[in-house]
Design a protein around this motif. Sequence first.
Motif, PDB file in Angstrom:
ATOM      1  N   THR A  39       0.820  -1.214   0.000  1.00 15.20           N
ATOM      2  CA  THR A  39       0.000   0.000   0.000  1.00 15.20           C
ATOM      3  C   THR A  39       0.856   1.267   0.000  1.00 15.20           C
ATOM      4  OG1 THR A  39      -0.190  -0.211   2.411  1.00 15.20           O
ATOM      5  CG2 THR A  39      -1.997  -1.072   1.100  1.00 15.20           C
ATOM      6  N   GLY A  40       2.174   1.120   0.089  1.00 13.17           N
ATOM      7  CA  GLY A  40       3.065   2.269   0.057  1.00 13.17           C
ATOM      8  C   GLY A  40       4.493   1.810  -0.184  1.00 13.17           C
ATOM      9  N   VAL A  41       5.358   2.701  -0.676  1.00 18.40           N
ATOM     10  CA  VAL A  41       6.749   2.357  -0.939  1.00 18.40           C
ATOM     11  C   VAL A  41       7.615   3.592  -0.726  1.00 18.40           C
ATOM     12  CG1 VAL A  41       6.540   2.828  -3.424  1.00 18.40           C
ATOM     13  CG2 VAL A  41       8.335   1.287  -2.604  1.00 18.40           C
ATOM     14  N   MET A  42       8.810   3.384  -0.191  1.00 14.90           N
ATOM     15  CA  MET A  42       9.762   4.473  -0.022  1.00 14.90           C
ATOM     16  C   MET A  42      10.398   4.822  -1.367  1.00 14.90           C
ATOM     17  SD  MET A  42       9.443   4.884   3.271  1.00 14.90           S
ATOM     18  CE  MET A  42       7.748   4.419   2.904  1.00 14.90           C
ATOM     19  N   GLU A  43      10.678   6.100  -1.569  1.00 19.42           N
ATOM     20  CA  GLU A  43      11.274   6.516  -2.835  1.00 19.42           C
ATOM     21  C   GLU A  43      12.666   5.926  -3.001  1.00 19.42           C
ATOM     22  OE1 GLU A  43      13.100  10.506  -3.407  1.00 19.42           O
ATOM     23  OE2 GLU A  43      12.068  11.012  -1.534  1.00 19.42           O
ATOM     24  N   ARG A  44      13.091   5.817  -4.241  1.00 18.43           N
ATOM     25  CA  ARG A  44      14.411   5.278  -4.542  1.00 18.43           C
ATOM     26  C   ARG A  44      15.474   6.351  -4.315  1.00 18.43           C
ATOM     27  NH1 ARG A  44      15.428   0.871  -7.430  1.00 18.43           N
ATOM     28  NH2 ARG A  44      13.330   0.896  -8.342  1.00 18.43           N
ATOM     29  N   LEU A 307       0.989   0.253  10.850  1.00 20.49           N
ATOM     30  CA  LEU A 307       1.674  -0.140   9.628  1.00 20.49           C
ATOM     31  C   LEU A 307       2.547  -1.369   9.838  1.00 20.49           C
ATOM     32  CD1 LEU A 307       2.893   3.368   8.420  1.00 20.49           C
ATOM     33  CD2 LEU A 307       1.357   1.871   7.140  1.00 20.49           C
ATOM     34  N   VAL A 308       2.782  -2.078   8.748  1.00 23.96           N
ATOM     35  CA  VAL A 308       3.809  -3.109   8.663  1.00 23.96           C
ATOM     36  C   VAL A 308       4.783  -2.673   7.578  1.00 23.96           C
ATOM     37  CG1 VAL A 308       4.320  -5.536   8.156  1.00 23.96           C
ATOM     38  CG2 VAL A 308       2.221  -4.932   9.389  1.00 23.96           C
ATOM     39  N   ALA A 309       6.080  -2.730   7.865  1.00 19.37           N
ATOM     40  CA  ALA A 309       7.107  -2.365   6.887  1.00 19.37           C
ATOM     41  C   ALA A 309       7.923  -3.596   6.520  1.00 19.37           C
ATOM     42  CB  ALA A 309       8.027  -1.284   7.451  1.00 19.37           C
ATOM     43  N   VAL A 310       8.186  -3.770   5.225  1.00 21.94           N
ATOM     44  CA  VAL A 310       8.997  -4.884   4.732  1.00 21.94           C
ATOM     45  C   VAL A 310       9.993  -4.327   3.716  1.00 21.94           C
ATOM     46  CG1 VAL A 310       9.015  -7.149   3.640  1.00 21.94           C
ATOM     47  CG2 VAL A 310       7.014  -6.443   4.975  1.00 21.94           C
ATOM     48  N   ALA A 311      11.279  -4.513   3.982  1.00 24.31           N
ATOM     49  CA  ALA A 311      12.310  -4.085   3.033  1.00 24.31           C
ATOM     50  C   ALA A 311      12.515  -5.171   1.988  1.00 24.31           C
ATOM     51  CB  ALA A 311      13.618  -3.811   3.765  1.00 24.31           C
ATOM     52  N   GLY A 316      16.197  -2.816  -2.414  1.00 25.27           N
ATOM     53  CA  GLY A 316      16.587  -2.026  -1.259  1.00 25.27           C
ATOM     54  C   GLY A 316      15.529  -1.103  -0.714  1.00 25.27           C
ATOM     55  N   ARG A 317      14.360  -1.050  -1.326  1.00 26.33           N
ATOM     56  CA  ARG A 317      13.322  -0.110  -0.897  1.00 26.33           C
ATOM     57  C   ARG A 317      12.334  -0.779   0.057  1.00 26.33           C
ATOM     58  NH1 ARG A 317      10.853   1.736  -6.399  1.00 26.33           N
ATOM     59  NH2 ARG A 317       9.912   3.454  -5.207  1.00 26.33           N
ATOM     60  N   VAL A 318      11.788   0.014   0.969  1.00 26.45           N
ATOM     61  CA  VAL A 318      10.838  -0.479   1.959  1.00 26.45           C
ATOM     62  C   VAL A 318       9.418  -0.323   1.440  1.00 26.45           C
ATOM     63  CG1 VAL A 318       9.895  -0.106   4.281  1.00 26.45           C
ATOM     64  CG2 VAL A 318      12.366  -0.010   3.906  1.00 26.45           C
ATOM     65  N   ARG A 319       8.622  -1.388   1.583  1.00 21.64           N
ATOM     66  CA  ARG A 319       7.201  -1.336   1.278  1.00 21.64           C
ATOM     67  C   ARG A 319       6.417  -1.205   2.576  1.00 21.64           C
ATOM     68  NH1 ARG A 319      10.714  -2.261  -2.773  1.00 21.64           N
ATOM     69  NH2 ARG A 319       9.808  -3.347  -4.563  1.00 21.64           N
ATOM     70  N   LEU A 320       5.279  -0.530   2.490  1.00 22.88           N
ATOM     71  CA  LEU A 320       4.376  -0.403   3.620  1.00 22.88           C
ATOM     72  C   LEU A 320       3.084  -1.142   3.327  1.00 22.88           C
ATOM     73  CD1 LEU A 320       4.733   3.411   4.469  1.00 22.88           C
ATOM     74  CD2 LEU A 320       5.948   1.477   5.513  1.00 22.88           C
ATOM     75  N   ILE A 321       2.538  -1.766   4.363  1.00 22.16           N
ATOM     76  CA  ILE A 321       1.240  -2.420   4.278  1.00 22.16           C
ATOM     77  C   ILE A 321       0.416  -1.925   5.458  1.00 22.16           C
ATOM     78  CG2 ILE A 321      -0.013  -4.614   4.226  1.00 22.16           C
ATOM     79  CD1 ILE A 321       2.670  -5.908   3.364  1.00 22.16           C
ATOM     80  N   ALA A 322      -0.770  -1.432   5.195  1.00 18.66           N
ATOM     81  CA  ALA A 322      -1.634  -0.990   6.278  1.00 18.66           C
ATOM     82  C   ALA A 322      -1.863  -2.154   7.238  1.00 18.66           C
ATOM     83  CB  ALA A 322      -2.963  -0.498   5.724  1.00 18.66           C
ATOM     84  N   ARG A 323      -1.756  -1.875   8.529  1.00 23.94           N
ATOM     85  CA  ARG A 323      -1.865  -2.935   9.530  1.00 23.94           C
ATOM     86  C   ARG A 323      -3.199  -3.687   9.411  1.00 23.94           C
ATOM     87  NH1 ARG A 323       0.725  -3.696  14.577  1.00 23.94           N
ATOM     88  NH2 ARG A 323      -0.489  -4.969  16.023  1.00 23.94           N
ATOM     89  N   GLU A 324      -4.261  -2.949   9.163  1.00 22.99           N
ATOM     90  CA  GLU A 324      -5.570  -3.592   9.038  1.00 22.99           C
ATOM     91  C   GLU A 324      -5.612  -4.510   7.824  1.00 22.99           C
ATOM     92  OE1 GLU A 324     -10.170  -2.148   8.438  1.00 22.99           O
ATOM     93  OE2 GLU A 324      -8.835  -0.931   9.695  1.00 22.99           O
ATOM     94  N   THR A 325      -4.987  -4.086   6.733  1.00 19.28           N
ATOM     95  CA  THR A 325      -4.915  -4.915   5.529  1.00 19.28           C
ATOM     96  C   THR A 325      -4.115  -6.182   5.798  1.00 19.28           C
ATOM     97  OG1 THR A 325      -5.043  -2.969   4.107  1.00 19.28           O
ATOM     98  CG2 THR A 325      -4.126  -4.970   3.132  1.00 19.28           C
TER      99      THR A 325
END
Length: 334
Positions: A39-44, A307-311, A316-325
């Motif tokens: 649901t989200g990603v850190m910029e490169r 949130l849950v974050a997974v690199a 090398g970029r981190v993805r975000l997942i809404a905790r509820e999702t």
Amino acid sequence: MIASGALALAACEPVTDTSEFVDLAPTERDSSYLELVSTGVMERIESDGAASVAFLPDSNTAWAGLIATAASEGGIDLYDVDGESVFRMTGPRLWGLASAPGFQLRGENLPLLFGADRDTNLVRAYALLRSGPELIEAPVEPIGPSGDIAAVCGLGEGIGYVDLMVLSRGTTGEIWRISDTGGDLIGATRRARFDLPSPARTCTSGNGFIYAAGPAGGIYRLADDGTVEGQVDGLAISLAAGEFLGRPVLILTDGTSETVEVRDGRTLALIGDVIIRNGFSIPGVDEPGALAVSDASFGGAAYQSGLVAVADQDDGRVRLIARETFARGITVVD
């Protein structure tokens, strides 16, 4: 202004007997996968990727919370919840990140970020100045284990203190308390030291437990004094824990699979393997690495429950997942 200097450590070393523990056999793996979407990603940015990740929520302004990553080549990067890079700090490579977003010094809010520096065998501490945002070295008494340091993780905050677990490169773990004692330096006291059945290189806390694991095999659930209460075979390079829809969960990655492993936080039994697919214009995760979980609000409809974050070790970029999702995605019928 806080002055810096050197103060002696006060330490106590109760050793926990871990010769007896409950050996919990893992369940058999299901051939099917659970599926989630990013649901989200850190910029490169120009970086070799995130070796560790931690959350720095803002209790006053939810959408102003930050995500911190320890870069594989050294230093720390800060991102906002939209994925924009807002601060870059050069420095040593840090193993594990632990955050204390609610820490107070002399009654003033001073969020802290900790990481294990294997070059100095000490835990490095940084203070977050939210107005920047900016990270500066924090005046904390030396924190270092008996033996070479491996990693650090957070165990929780209380009024005026934060507890950390510090792993050595042997088979020992230590619990340290960082608190404002009124001196020139923020106080750091070792409260416990204990043995683990095998070397651990990563740890986390949640669900009322401490968890530790390492590349040699073995995932452990510990009591708050370090007593091993549960153990299963397995490999992990990163751990995160939390409660999802009322179920205590342990999340882990092994550094080689395309999936994130999800286990019951109490029994360590396998719930399932998760593949993180592409979201709407947001890439999925090909090679999951560093993990972090937060139940703090980061604002908006999607991130208000955390949130849950997974690199992704692939880019090398981190993805975000809404905790509820994430919670809905890992729900299975027992």
